[in-house]
Design a protein around this motif. Sequence first.
Motif, PDB file in Angstrom:
ATOM      1  N   ARG A 327       0.844  -1.181   0.000  1.00  0.00           N
ATOM      2  CA  ARG A 327       0.000   0.000   0.000  1.00  0.00           C
ATOM      3  C   ARG A 327       0.893   1.249   0.000  1.00  0.00           C
ATOM      4  NH1 ARG A 327      -3.462   2.047   4.205  1.00  0.00           N
ATOM      5  NH2 ARG A 327      -2.607   3.954   3.309  1.00  0.00           N
ATOM      6  N   VAL A 328       0.249   2.415  -0.098  1.00  0.00           N
ATOM      7  CA  VAL A 328       0.973   3.686  -0.069  1.00  0.00           C
ATOM      8  C   VAL A 328       0.970   4.227   1.351  1.00  0.00           C
ATOM      9  CG1 VAL A 328       1.062   6.056  -0.941  1.00  0.00           C
ATOM     10  CG2 VAL A 328       0.325   4.197  -2.456  1.00  0.00           C
ATOM     11  N   THR A 329       2.144   4.555   1.855  1.00  0.00           N
ATOM     12  CA  THR A 329       2.290   5.192   3.154  1.00  0.00           C
ATOM     13  C   THR A 329       2.798   6.623   2.938  1.00  0.00           C
ATOM     14  OG1 THR A 329       4.602   4.523   3.464  1.00  0.00           O
ATOM     15  CG2 THR A 329       2.898   2.946   4.131  1.00  0.00           C
ATOM     16  N   TRP A 330       3.304   7.238   3.988  1.00  0.00           N
ATOM     17  CA  TRP A 330       3.843   8.601   3.876  1.00  0.00           C
ATOM     18  C   TRP A 330       5.221   8.625   3.211  1.00  0.00           C
ATOM     19  CZ3 TRP A 330       1.691  13.130   3.978  1.00  0.00           C
ATOM     20  CH2 TRP A 330       2.491  14.273   4.073  1.00  0.00           C
ATOM     21  N   ALA A 331       5.885   7.484   3.145  1.00  0.00           N
ATOM     22  CA  ALA A 331       7.282   7.439   2.702  1.00  0.00           C
ATOM     23  C   ALA A 331       7.552   8.162   1.377  1.00  0.00           C
ATOM     24  CB  ALA A 331       7.751   5.985   2.630  1.00  0.00           C
ATOM     25  N   PRO A 332       6.717   8.024   0.322  1.00  0.00           N
ATOM     26  CA  PRO A 332       7.029   8.696  -0.947  1.00  0.00           C
ATOM     27  C   PRO A 332       6.985  10.224  -0.873  1.00  0.00           C
ATOM     28  CG  PRO A 332       5.409   6.941  -1.278  1.00  0.00           C
ATOM     29  CD  PRO A 332       5.518   7.158   0.185  1.00  0.00           C
ATOM     30  N   PHE A 333       6.427  10.779   0.197  1.00  0.00           N
ATOM     31  CA  PHE A 333       6.259  12.229   0.290  1.00  0.00           C
ATOM     32  C   PHE A 333       7.165  12.865   1.343  1.00  0.00           C
ATOM     33  CE2 PHE A 333       2.177  10.108  -0.668  1.00  0.00           C
ATOM     34  CZ  PHE A 333       2.137  10.411  -2.016  1.00  0.00           C
ATOM     35  N   HIS A 334       8.031  12.039   1.942  1.00  0.00           N
ATOM     36  CA  HIS A 334       8.946  12.550   2.970  1.00  0.00           C
ATOM     37  C   HIS A 334      10.091  13.327   2.325  1.00  0.00           C
ATOM     38  CE1 HIS A 334      11.344  12.956   6.498  1.00  0.00           C
ATOM     39  NE2 HIS A 334      12.221  12.025   6.169  1.00  0.00           N
ATOM     40  N   ARG A 335      10.206  14.591   2.733  1.00  0.00           N
ATOM     41  CA  ARG A 335      11.294  15.485   2.303  1.00  0.00           C
ATOM     42  C   ARG A 335      11.358  15.650   0.781  1.00  0.00           C
ATOM     43  NH1 ARG A 335      11.061  16.868   6.923  1.00  0.00           N
ATOM     44  NH2 ARG A 335      12.821  17.179   8.357  1.00  0.00           N
ATOM     45  N   ILE A 336      10.221  15.722   0.130  1.00  0.00           N
ATOM     46  CA  ILE A 336      10.244  15.935  -1.325  1.00  0.00           C
ATOM     47  C   ILE A 336      10.586  17.402  -1.613  1.00  0.00           C
ATOM     48  CG2 ILE A 336       8.630  14.068  -1.814  1.00  0.00           C
ATOM     49  CD1 ILE A 336       6.419  16.159  -2.134  1.00  0.00           C
ATOM     50  N   SER A 337      11.290  17.637  -2.710  1.00  0.00           N
ATOM     51  CA  SER A 337      11.655  18.999  -3.100  1.00  0.00           C
ATOM     52  C   SER A 337      10.921  19.442  -4.364  1.00  0.00           C
ATOM     53  CB  SER A 337      13.173  19.103  -3.320  1.00  0.00           C
ATOM     54  OG  SER A 337      13.616  18.154  -4.267  1.00  0.00           O
ATOM     55  N   ASP A 338      10.261  18.513  -5.032  1.00  0.00           N
ATOM     56  CA  ASP A 338       9.475  18.802  -6.230  1.00  0.00           C
ATOM     57  C   ASP A 338       8.109  18.128  -6.090  1.00  0.00           C
ATOM     58  OD1 ASP A 338      11.543  20.164  -7.913  1.00  0.00           O
ATOM     59  OD2 ASP A 338      12.550  18.221  -7.694  1.00  0.00           O
ATOM     60  N   PRO A 339       7.118  18.594  -6.836  1.00  0.00           N
ATOM     61  CA  PRO A 339       5.797  17.955  -6.772  1.00  0.00           C
ATOM     62  C   PRO A 339       5.883  16.475  -7.161  1.00  0.00           C
ATOM     63  CG  PRO A 339       5.652  20.047  -7.939  1.00  0.00           C
ATOM     64  CD  PRO A 339       7.115  19.759  -7.752  1.00  0.00           C
ATOM     65  N   ARG A 340       5.110  15.658  -6.464  1.00  0.00           N
ATOM     66  CA  ARG A 340       4.989  14.250  -6.811  1.00  0.00           C
ATOM     67  C   ARG A 340       3.538  13.978  -7.176  1.00  0.00           C
ATOM     68  NH1 ARG A 340       8.406   9.562  -4.506  1.00  0.00           N
ATOM     69  NH2 ARG A 340       8.028   9.091  -6.713  1.00  0.00           N
ATOM     70  N   CYS A 341       3.339  13.471  -8.371  1.00  0.00           N
ATOM     71  CA  CYS A 341       1.983  13.311  -8.895  1.00  0.00           C
ATOM     72  C   CYS A 341       1.725  11.877  -9.346  1.00  0.00           C
ATOM     73  CB  CYS A 341       1.755  14.246 -10.098  1.00  0.00           C
ATOM     74  SG  CYS A 341       2.036  15.998  -9.735  1.00  0.00           S
ATOM     75  N   ALA A 342       0.475  11.476  -9.220  1.00  0.00           N
ATOM     76  CA  ALA A 342      -0.015  10.226  -9.802  1.00  0.00           C
ATOM     77  C   ALA A 342      -1.216  10.600 -10.652  1.00  0.00           C
ATOM     78  CB  ALA A 342      -0.408   9.232  -8.718  1.00  0.00           C
ATOM     79  N   LYS A 343      -1.103  10.471 -11.962  1.00  0.00           N
ATOM     80  CA  LYS A 343      -2.190  10.860 -12.854  1.00  0.00           C
ATOM     81  C   LYS A 343      -3.318   9.830 -12.817  1.00  0.00           C
ATOM     82  CE  LYS A 343       0.685  13.586 -15.953  1.00  0.00           C
ATOM     83  NZ  LYS A 343       1.106  13.835 -17.359  1.00  0.00           N
ATOM     84  N   GLY A 344      -4.500  10.284 -13.194  1.00  0.00           N
ATOM     85  CA  GLY A 344      -5.654   9.395 -13.170  1.00  0.00           C
ATOM     86  C   GLY A 344      -5.456   8.149 -14.006  1.00  0.00           C
ATOM     87  N   MET A 345      -4.781   8.294 -15.138  1.00  0.00           N
ATOM     88  CA  MET A 345      -4.571   7.148 -16.026  1.00  0.00           C
ATOM     89  C   MET A 345      -3.643   6.089 -15.425  1.00  0.00           C
ATOM     90  SD  MET A 345      -1.859   8.698 -18.820  1.00  0.00           S
ATOM     91  CE  MET A 345      -2.920  10.078 -19.243  1.00  0.00           C
ATOM     92  N   GLU A 346      -2.951   6.424 -14.352  1.00  0.00           N
ATOM     93  CA  GLU A 346      -2.034   5.468 -13.730  1.00  0.00           C
ATOM     94  C   GLU A 346      -2.745   4.486 -12.819  1.00  0.00           C
ATOM     95  OE1 GLU A 346       1.452   7.333 -11.975  1.00  0.00           O
ATOM     96  OE2 GLU A 346       1.228   9.050 -13.338  1.00  0.00           O
ATOM     97  N   ALA A 347      -4.035   4.679 -12.586  1.00  0.00           N
ATOM     98  CA  ALA A 347      -4.792   3.755 -11.741  1.00  0.00           C
ATOM     99  C   ALA A 347      -4.919   2.400 -12.425  1.00  0.00           C
ATOM    100  CB  ALA A 347      -6.175   4.326 -11.447  1.00  0.00           C
ATOM    101  N   LYS A 348      -5.054   1.367 -11.625  1.00  0.00           N
ATOM    102  CA  LYS A 348      -5.223   0.038 -12.204  1.00  0.00           C
ATOM    103  C   LYS A 348      -6.598  -0.084 -12.834  1.00  0.00           C
ATOM    104  CE  LYS A 348      -6.085  -1.679  -7.513  1.00  0.00           C
ATOM    105  NZ  LYS A 348      -5.502  -2.488  -6.423  1.00  0.00           N
ATOM    106  N   ASN A 349      -6.766  -1.062 -13.688  1.00  0.00           N
ATOM    107  CA  ASN A 349      -8.012  -1.224 -14.437  1.00  0.00           C
ATOM    108  C   ASN A 349      -9.223  -1.300 -13.500  1.00  0.00           C
ATOM    109  OD1 ASN A 349      -6.689  -1.236 -16.878  1.00  0.00           O
ATOM    110  ND2 ASN A 349      -6.486  -3.474 -16.947  1.00  0.00           N
ATOM    111  N   GLY A 350     -10.227  -0.496 -13.838  1.00  0.00           N
ATOM    112  CA  GLY A 350     -11.458  -0.508 -13.063  1.00  0.00           C
ATOM    113  C   GLY A 350     -11.430   0.361 -11.821  1.00  0.00           C
ATOM    114  N   ALA A 351     -10.279   0.978 -11.522  1.00  0.00           N
ATOM    115  CA  ALA A 351     -10.165   1.823 -10.324  1.00  0.00           C
ATOM    116  C   ALA A 351     -10.246   3.295 -10.704  1.00  0.00           C
ATOM    117  CB  ALA A 351      -8.859   1.537  -9.593  1.00  0.00           C
TER     118      ALA A 351
END
Length: 404
Positions: A327-351
């Motif tokens: 699952r996703v925790t806080w780890a990917p957003f710790h001390r980021i210096s640039d925007p971090r994005c997940a676009k809608g198209m990156e969702a798995k099928n049906g999500a």
Amino acid sequence: MLRRFRPFLSSRHKYVAVVALLVLLVLVRGLPFGSHRQDADVGDRPRYLYRSAFRENPDTAYERQLSEALRDIERRQVALHGKGGPSETIWQIILGKEPSAEHRGADSLQFQEKNPEWAYKLVTTEWAEEFVTITLSSIPGLASLYHAYPHHVLRADLLRYLILWYHGGYYADGDIFPARSIKECPSLQDSVFETEDPDISLVVGIEIDEPFASPQKMRDWHWVRSYSFIQYTIFAPRRFSPLLREVIVRVLSHTKRHLDESNIFLGARYNELTTLEITGPGVFTDAILDVLSNTLPASHPFVSESVAADKGLGDLISPSTGGLTERVTWAPFHRISDPRCAKGMEAKNGAELGGLCVLPVNAWGNGQRHSGAENFQSAHACVNHRFGGTWKPWKQTWKKYLFG
């Protein structure tokens, strides 16, 4: 012979002095600054995952009912008006007062003036009442739960989610100062404004980013968790964000549970903890991370980085099965210096994700004394939050702080 004057205190004066000293000590101990040791700031392990007590045995039937009612509204609106383009309206909320320049304050007025190409809407008590009871009347329990809140801050929390979900646009608290216009914000230029048609439905900033905070630091700062997204400023480039839909579902579900479990004579009481967890940054942060977890594939960087950061910690190991929860925790957003994005198209099928961008702390969370934040004059600053926070206990009178 003159006797030397000796000041003295009567018994009553001594009593008053002692009480005043005790009150002062209590207030100072409760403030999020000061005397704690430097070595007490850092814990022995990071915390990238927080489990809210409100997610233990949630009312899943009611939450499914809410989610479907929200989806019905979305379908009807899209059928009538189409999906529509990016929303460029600035929203601010003022409840319990007649709107005026005095009540809005200089920051609010300047926010509107600095973004003249954006429409501006000040939400009043009367407008909010009609929105909740008429426009959104098909949402089960919404009106009764909204009216059950004892404080305007709780209603304002729920309103910002509902407004941005239904209308889209940019929300800012009244004590937000525009360091620059919305479209001149570097982090937004590097993310949602890179294209005229972004695959993003929600943009959030970082308020707390201290996963290594010690228990002492958590107490000093009155933190429930060591990380959270900002909800005093939120940007929804498009209507009907699935992320905001889930936030709304959780807020209403948690509110109903709090009411159901409250004392029948005293009613539901909201302290700082319950406010944060029922309508504030706590539920907002949890819902976003959970939607990411439920919609992104296991191969997505947000998931893989979360799993990698958990090695040696074991927070993602299921206590019942012993298996790993990807699952996703806080780890990917710790001390980021640039925007971090997940676009809608990156969702798995049906999500349904809708797309999310997380801005680094200095875009919207500058001026803090934690989380690696720079000052208000940071080159990355887009807004400055004055941190009025008058609803918080240590911002109120000593009598209110001590006795509620």
